[in-house]
Structures are given as structure tokens and as C-alpha cells.
Design a protein around this motif. Structure first.
Motif, PDB file in Angstrom:
ATOM      1  N   UNK A   6       0.865  -1.163   0.000  1.00 60.39           N
ATOM      2  CA  UNK A   6       0.000   0.000   0.000  1.00 60.39           C
ATOM      3  C   UNK A   6       0.909   1.221   0.000  1.00 60.39           C
ATOM      4  N   UNK A   7       0.338   2.427   0.010  1.00 63.68           N
ATOM      5  CA  UNK A   7       1.105   3.656  -0.149  1.00 63.68           C
ATOM      6  C   UNK A   7       2.093   3.911   0.962  1.00 63.68           C
ATOM      7  N   UNK A   8       1.836   3.415   2.186  1.00 65.63           N
ATOM      8  CA  UNK A   8       2.665   3.789   3.320  1.00 65.63           C
ATOM      9  C   UNK A   8       3.554   2.664   3.819  1.00 65.63           C
ATOM     10  N   UNK A   9       3.668   1.564   3.068  1.00 67.78           N
ATOM     11  CA  UNK A   9       4.520   0.480   3.485  1.00 67.78           C
ATOM     12  C   UNK A   9       5.950   0.695   3.016  1.00 67.78           C
ATOM     13  N   UNK A  10       6.930   0.180   3.768  1.00 67.65           N
ATOM     14  CA  UNK A  10       8.311   0.256   3.365  1.00 67.65           C
ATOM     15  C   UNK A  10       8.556  -0.692   2.197  1.00 67.65           C
ATOM     16  N   UNK A  11       9.416  -0.270   1.268  1.00 71.53           N
ATOM     17  CA  UNK A  11       9.690  -1.065   0.080  1.00 71.53           C
ATOM     18  C   UNK A  11      11.033  -1.766   0.227  1.00 71.53           C
ATOM     19  N   UNK A  12      11.116  -3.060   0.016  1.00 73.83           N
ATOM     20  CA  UNK A  12      12.404  -3.749   0.073  1.00 73.83           C
ATOM     21  C   UNK A  12      13.283  -3.342  -1.096  1.00 73.83           C
ATOM     22  N   UNK A  13      14.568  -3.608  -1.020  1.00 73.23           N
ATOM     23  CA  UNK A  13      15.495  -3.189  -2.063  1.00 73.23           C
ATOM     24  C   UNK A  13      15.647  -4.272  -3.110  1.00 73.23           C
ATOM     25  N   UNK A  14      15.980  -3.824  -4.341  1.00 74.00           N
ATOM     26  CA  UNK A  14      16.273  -4.733  -5.446  1.00 74.00           C
ATOM     27  C   UNK A  14      15.188  -5.798  -5.622  1.00 74.00           C
ATOM     28  N   UNK A  15      13.973  -5.366  -5.640  1.00 70.55           N
ATOM     29  CA  UNK A  15      12.848  -6.291  -5.731  1.00 70.55           C
ATOM     30  C   UNK A  15      11.852  -5.789  -6.769  1.00 70.55           C
ATOM     31  N   UNK A  16      11.005  -6.668  -7.230  1.00 74.29           N
ATOM     32  CA  UNK A  16       9.848  -6.293  -8.042  1.00 74.29           C
ATOM     33  C   UNK A  16       8.665  -6.138  -7.090  1.00 74.29           C
ATOM     34  N   UNK A  17       7.997  -5.000  -7.160  1.00 69.70           N
ATOM     35  CA  UNK A  17       6.915  -4.693  -6.229  1.00 69.70           C
ATOM     36  C   UNK A  17       5.608  -4.532  -7.004  1.00 69.70           C
ATOM     37  N   UNK A  18       4.629  -5.331  -6.641  1.00 69.25           N
ATOM     38  CA  UNK A  18       3.296  -5.181  -7.237  1.00 69.25           C
ATOM     39  C   UNK A  18       2.537  -4.094  -6.495  1.00 69.25           C
ATOM     40  N   UNK A  19       2.060  -3.092  -7.217  1.00 74.68           N
ATOM     41  CA  UNK A  19       1.280  -2.001  -6.639  1.00 74.68           C
ATOM     42  C   UNK A  19      -0.184  -2.228  -6.992  1.00 74.68           C
ATOM     43  N   UNK A  20      -1.005  -2.376  -5.987  1.00 75.30           N
ATOM     44  CA  UNK A  20      -2.420  -2.668  -6.203  1.00 75.30           C
ATOM     45  C   UNK A  20      -3.199  -1.373  -6.463  1.00 75.30           C
ATOM     46  N   UNK A  21      -2.776  -0.647  -7.477  1.00 69.57           N
ATOM     47  CA  UNK A  21      -3.360   0.641  -7.829  1.00 69.57           C
ATOM     48  C   UNK A  21      -2.385   1.389  -8.718  1.00 69.57           C
ATOM     49  N   UNK A  22      -2.617   2.668  -8.992  1.00 73.09           N
ATOM     50  CA  UNK A  22      -1.731   3.420  -9.880  1.00 73.09           C
ATOM     51  C   UNK A  22      -0.396   3.760  -9.226  1.00 73.09           C
ATOM     52  N   UNK A  23       0.623   3.878 -10.067  1.00 72.44           N
ATOM     53  CA  UNK A  23       1.886   4.499  -9.682  1.00 72.44           C
ATOM     54  C   UNK A  23       1.878   5.919 -10.225  1.00 72.44           C
ATOM     55  N   UNK A  24       2.111   6.879  -9.351  1.00 76.69           N
ATOM     56  CA  UNK A  24       2.130   8.295  -9.725  1.00 76.69           C
ATOM     57  C   UNK A  24       3.577   8.764  -9.692  1.00 76.69           C
ATOM     58  N   UNK A  25       4.075   9.266 -10.810  1.00 73.69           N
ATOM     59  CA  UNK A  25       5.449   9.750 -10.869  1.00 73.69           C
ATOM     60  C   UNK A  25       5.433  11.265 -10.713  1.00 73.69           C
ATOM     61  N   UNK A 144      11.724  -2.285  -9.026  1.00 76.93           N
ATOM     62  CA  UNK A 144      10.818  -2.272 -10.170  1.00 76.93           C
ATOM     63  C   UNK A 144       9.392  -2.396  -9.655  1.00 76.93           C
ATOM     64  N   UNK A 145       8.585  -1.384  -9.965  1.00 74.70           N
ATOM     65  CA  UNK A 145       7.177  -1.385  -9.574  1.00 74.70           C
ATOM     66  C   UNK A 145       6.355  -1.918 -10.741  1.00 74.70           C
ATOM     67  N   UNK A 146       5.443  -2.819 -10.446  1.00 75.00           N
ATOM     68  CA  UNK A 146       4.549  -3.389 -11.453  1.00 75.00           C
ATOM     69  C   UNK A 146       3.135  -2.908 -11.144  1.00 75.00           C
ATOM     70  N   UNK A 147       2.463  -2.341 -12.123  1.00 77.09           N
ATOM     71  CA  UNK A 147       1.125  -1.786 -11.867  1.00 77.09           C
ATOM     72  C   UNK A 147       0.288  -1.808 -13.138  1.00 77.09           C
ATOM     73  N   UNK A 148      -1.008  -1.634 -12.967  1.00 82.90           N
ATOM     74  CA  UNK A 148      -1.913  -1.583 -14.125  1.00 82.90           C
ATOM     75  C   UNK A 148      -2.007  -0.185 -14.703  1.00 82.90           C
ATOM     76  N   UNK A 149      -1.812   0.837 -13.853  1.00 81.55           N
ATOM     77  CA  UNK A 149      -1.984   2.213 -14.306  1.00 81.55           C
ATOM     78  C   UNK A 149      -0.761   3.048 -13.939  1.00 81.55           C
ATOM     79  N   UNK A 150      -0.381   3.933 -14.843  1.00 83.11           N
ATOM     80  CA  UNK A 150       0.735   4.851 -14.612  1.00 83.11           C
ATOM     81  C   UNK A 150       0.247   6.277 -14.808  1.00 83.11           C
ATOM     82  N   UNK A 151       0.524   7.125 -13.825  1.00 85.61           N
ATOM     83  CA  UNK A 151       0.179   8.546 -13.917  1.00 85.61           C
ATOM     84  C   UNK A 151       1.484   9.350 -13.963  1.00 85.61           C
TER      85      UNK A 151
END
Length: 355
Positions: A6-25, A144-151
């Protein structure tokens, strides 16, 4: 293979992360507004920001005297107005405070210091793959973030534009881009060449004149200078209201007539207007009119000189395209910015994605 976050969880290093929603750059005003709207709908998201703060352009790359050029009601983000105590044109500090309050209210916690290297759409899986890098050389972290939507919310001003001018690299005085300019205080008594006559160039020149420097502003091409207000009303607000009823060409004619009455004939000061009207030019080429907040009066009084384009630098002298030579102590490059999206967003031309 993937981990849900989710938005407020810590992200591990050198991993592929599934985001259950959009990634906003981008954690500027647009990115924050998008995140707030998603929060209202209980949609999870991740905001990636390459800097260490929100609104880094405002916090780190703007001059001290900056205020919003438009009234606050046109600059507020969705679902939260500016405080009533703020003036019609909030200061830089007030706008930053508003954005920080906005992020806090909607619990927006960007992943700071994560610079997007690439973002590509995987047609096989129908997912976006967004690769980021953070940390220094010794602590480099790749995710690497994996998501369905990119903003994409990085704006149009991500990278400074540095002009190539003969001899500039050998200039013996100080050379800075407008994004590094803070105040004219240290330039008091100095001859400063301001390259560029957009809103930044005009306001930097005004600030230099107010601090008793001797600015010369380079005007290479035509420019629309408009009063910030007409008859006590925002010029932008008047234009928006007129566009509801009149065609764009007629609105441009009306604005130019009003501008002539308020500012007079600006061409006598070396500021030639484009053939295309201000609103049409903005719509067709994205060139924003300059809203005058005092620079024109300094030009009239001779405290800001208007000069033509630069041909070359030679030591501490600059040669203009008309053959005139000036001695200058410093140069401020108000030469604008550009988007960095084309460098990292990988989209096949035959596909039609909204950017």
C-alpha cells in the motif's frame, strides 16, 4: 515473485513490487492532486518522487520573491481551498505550506529519492513496469514497480534548458540558471545580463533592479506582456470568462486593446508583440504570456535595459547580434525548462497512451 504494498509500506530493495493501484510519478501539485482524489475513492497508490520533498521545484528551484501569478482560486488543488487568511496572490512560502498541509490531510506519503529510470508497458501482461534507482553509488537501490496504471505528473519544468552560446564557458564572471537564483542582494551594484524575457526573466530582472543591480535583459524574439490585472480583475480570470461567450480570436483582440490602455505601446521599449494573439499562442505553441508585476515600469525608467540577442562572449564582455558590446559581471540564464518524460517513458508509437 511480487509483494503487495500500500502507499505507506516500506519497500524492500532490489525487488519487483506489485502495486495494487496506480503508480504516480512526481510529488508536485499535479501528483498530489491525483493522489488526493484516489484517496477519496479508497484506491491504493504509490507516489514516486526523485527529490527529498514534495513540490521540489517550488522548494528548491525558485527565487525568494516569487508569488503565484494567478489568483489563488485558480491554483488551489481539489477538495481543499487555500486558507482565507492567504492573500489573493500567495507567496512561495505560503504555497509550499498549503501543499504540505494538503499532503498531510490526505495522508500522501511519497517514496522520496526514487528516480524513475524507465517506464514501459508490457503488452504481454498488460502491465506497466517502472524501474527506479535511489541512493548513492555505494548504497544504490533498484526497485521495479509493477502496476496496471501509470500517472505521469512530472510537469513541464523538470530539467533546466542551458543554451549553447559561443564563449559562455570561458566567461570570467558568475553564470547561473534562473532555477539557482534566489535574490538580487548579492548582485547589488553589478552589471547582470539576464538571458530570456519570459516570466522568470522579467521577474529576475525586476528583483535585480530592486536590489540596485544593473540588469540588461536579452529579448531575442517577440513576447506578449500583459497586465496581471485589468480594472482590478485578474487578466486570466477575464480571459476565461470571455472565452465562455466569444471565440478565441476575439478574446485576444479585446485583451490586447485592454493591455494597450494599461501598459501603453511596449514595442517602443524593444518588446515586440507576436503576430498571433496571447491566448491563441498559448493554445497553439504552449508559450505563456508574461504577466507584468512591475518590470515594465523599471524598463521605462531605464533601470532595466532591453537588449537584442547574444552573439558571443569574450572574457567578461558580451557581443550582441547588433554589434554592441557590454561589460557584464554576471549572467543569469532565464532560458526555461523542459520535460524529462521522453527520456524515461518508453511507449511504442503505434500505441495510444495518455501522458
Amino acid at each position: 515473485m511480487f509483494r503487495l504494498i500500500d502507499h505507506d509500506q516500506e519497500v524492500p530493495t532490489n525487488r519487483c513490487i506489485w502495486v495494487n493501484g496506480p503508480v504516480i510519478v512526481g510529488a508536485g501539485p499535479s501528483g498530489l492532486a491525483t493522489a488526493a482524489c484516489l484517496r477519496e475513492q479508497n484506491v491504493p497508490f504509490v507516489v514516486l518522487e526523485r527529490a527529498d520533498c514534495i513540490a521540489s521545484l517550488w522548494q528548491k528551484r525558485t527565487y525568494d520573491r516569487l508569488k503565484l501569478h494567478l489568483p489563488k482560486q485558480f491554483c488551489q488543488l481539489p477538495k481543499m481551498s487555500f486558507p482565507e487568511s492567504f492573500p489573493e496572490y500567495p507567496t512561495k512560502r505560503q504555497f509550499i505550506d498549503y501543499l504540505e498541509s494538503y499532503a498531510s490531510r490526505f495522508e500522501i506519503n511519497p517514496k522520496f529519492n526514487e528516480c524513475v529510470q524507465t517506464a514501459r508497458f508490457d503488452e504481454t501482461s498488460g502491465l506497466w513496469r517502472v524501474k527506479t534507482v535511489s541512493g548513492g553509488e555505494s548504497t544504490r537501490t533498484e526497485v521495479e514497480y509493477i502496476c496496471r496504471w501509470l500517472v505521469v505528473a512530472t510537469g513541464e519544468n523538470a530539467e533546466r534548458v542551458m543554451p549553447e552560446i559561443e564563449g559562455l564557458s570561458e566567461f570570467t564572471g558568475e553564470v547561473i540558471h534562473a532555477c539557482d537564483y534566489k535574490s538580487g542582494e548579492k548582485f547589488a551594484g553589478k552589471k547582470v545580463l539576464v538571458v530570456g524575457c519570459g516570466n522568470s526573466g522579467m521577474e529576475v530582472s525586476l528583483d535585480l533592479a530592486n536590489h540596485l543591480a544593473k540588469p540588461s535583459m536579452v529579448v531575442r524574439s517577440s513576447v506578449h506582456v500583459m497586465p496581471r490585472e485589468i480594472m482590478g480583475k485578474s487578466t486570466f480570470e477575464l480571459a476565461m470568462k470571455m472565452l465562455r461567450w466569444f471565440p478565441l480570436w476575439l478574446v485576444d483582440k479585446i485583451l490586447l486593446v485592454f493591455s494597450w490602455f494599461v501598459l501603453g505601446n511596449i514595442e517602443r521599449y524593444g518588446l515586440k508583440r507576436p503576430e498571433m494573439g496571447p491566448m491563441e499562442l498559448k493554445s497553439a505553441k504552449g508559450k505563456t504570456p508574461v504577466l507584468d508585476i512591475g518590470a515594465l515600469e523599471k524598463i521605462r525608467s531605464g533601470k532595466i535595459d532591453v537588449v537584442p540577442g547574444v552573439k558571443r562572449f569574450n572574457g567578461n564582455r558580451v557581443e550582441l547580434v547588433n554589434g554592441e558590446q557590454l561589460d557584464v559581471d554576471a549572467v543569469v540564464l532565464a532560458t526555461g525548462y523542459r520535460s524529462n518524460v521522453p527520456y524515461w517513458l518508453q511507449v511504442r508509437k503505434q500505441n495510444k497512451f495518455k501522458i
